[in-house]
Design a protein around this motif. Structure first.
Motif, PDB file in Angstrom:
ATOM      1  N   ASP A   1       0.828  -1.200   0.000  1.00 25.08           N
ATOM      2  CA  ASP A   1       0.000   0.000   0.000  1.00 25.08           C
ATOM      3  C   ASP A   1       0.866   1.255   0.000  1.00 25.08           C
ATOM      4  OD1 ASP A   1      -2.365  -1.438  -0.013  1.00 25.08           O
ATOM      5  OD2 ASP A   1      -2.386  -1.605   2.175  1.00 25.08           O
ATOM      6  N   GLU A   2       1.926   1.230   0.776  1.00 28.72           N
ATOM      7  CA  GLU A   2       2.831   2.382   0.827  1.00 28.72           C
ATOM      8  C   GLU A   2       3.547   2.557  -0.504  1.00 28.72           C
ATOM      9  OE1 GLU A   2       6.951   3.421   3.082  1.00 28.72           O
ATOM     10  OE2 GLU A   2       5.340   2.587   4.311  1.00 28.72           O
ATOM     11  N   GLU A   3       3.969   1.464  -1.107  1.00 34.60           N
ATOM     12  CA  GLU A   3       4.656   1.543  -2.391  1.00 34.60           C
ATOM     13  C   GLU A   3       3.718   2.046  -3.476  1.00 34.60           C
ATOM     14  OE1 GLU A   3       6.391  -2.246  -3.264  1.00 34.60           O
ATOM     15  OE2 GLU A   3       7.570  -2.255  -1.428  1.00 34.60           O
TER      16      GLU A   3
END
Length: 170
Positions: A125-127
């Protein structure tokens, strides 16, 4: 529908191969030159090694009879009338018994995966938030030098300059 039919035929042949390999030493009746009688035409005597292919061919030639016969779940070479299938599955010589032992467990064991992700810091999700812009169908934009993908294939292979579907008119 065609894909289903092709998959069914492949599974039928794999079932026959499995039975031939699994019961070869145990039954002793898997001589490739042994003759079997075709369930569609009683005049056909077919060698065991050619029987699965013959069944497919004869099933096409006799569609009415093929609709009345069902395939045994334990041996694809067994074609029996629909009303006899229940009795046949109970008495089939190729039926594998999975009876429980004295302790209530069957002799089969399901392997359990012991794999553990070595990189627990990975966060998709962060990527995904790091991507500068999202793809939008129908919109085109020029990529900057940093965004442009690099070709690691060498100079002999190149990516196409245009995509074939961009020239299609709607």
């Amino acid at each position: 529908m065609l894909l289903f039919f092709v998959c069914y035929k492949i599974l039928t042949l794999l079932n026959v191969l499995f039975v031939c390999l699994f019961f070869k030493e145990e039954k002793g009746n898997m001589d490739p030159d042994k003759l079997l009688q075709c369930p569609f035409d009683k005049n056909h005597q077919i060698r065991v090694c050619r029987f699965p292919y013959h069944l497919i061919k004869c099933r096409k030639n006799h569609p009415k009879l093929a609709s009345e016969l069902k395939t045994c779940p334990f041996n694809a070479r067994h074609l029996v009338p629909k009303h006899e299938l229940t009795y046949h599955t109970e008495t089939c010589e190729n039926r594998i018994s999975v009876n429980s032992g004295e302790d209530g467990h069957c002799g089969l064991q399901v392997p359990v995966s012991t794999w553990v992700n070595p990189d627990m810091t990975e966060d998709w999700d962060e990527e995904a938030d790091d991507v500068p812009s999202k793809f939008v169908w129908g919109e085109s934009r020029v990529l900057t030098a940093e965004e442009r993908p690099t070709n690691s294939l060498g100079t002999t292979i190149r990516a196409p300059n245009t995509f074939p579907w961009l020239g299609l008119k709607q």
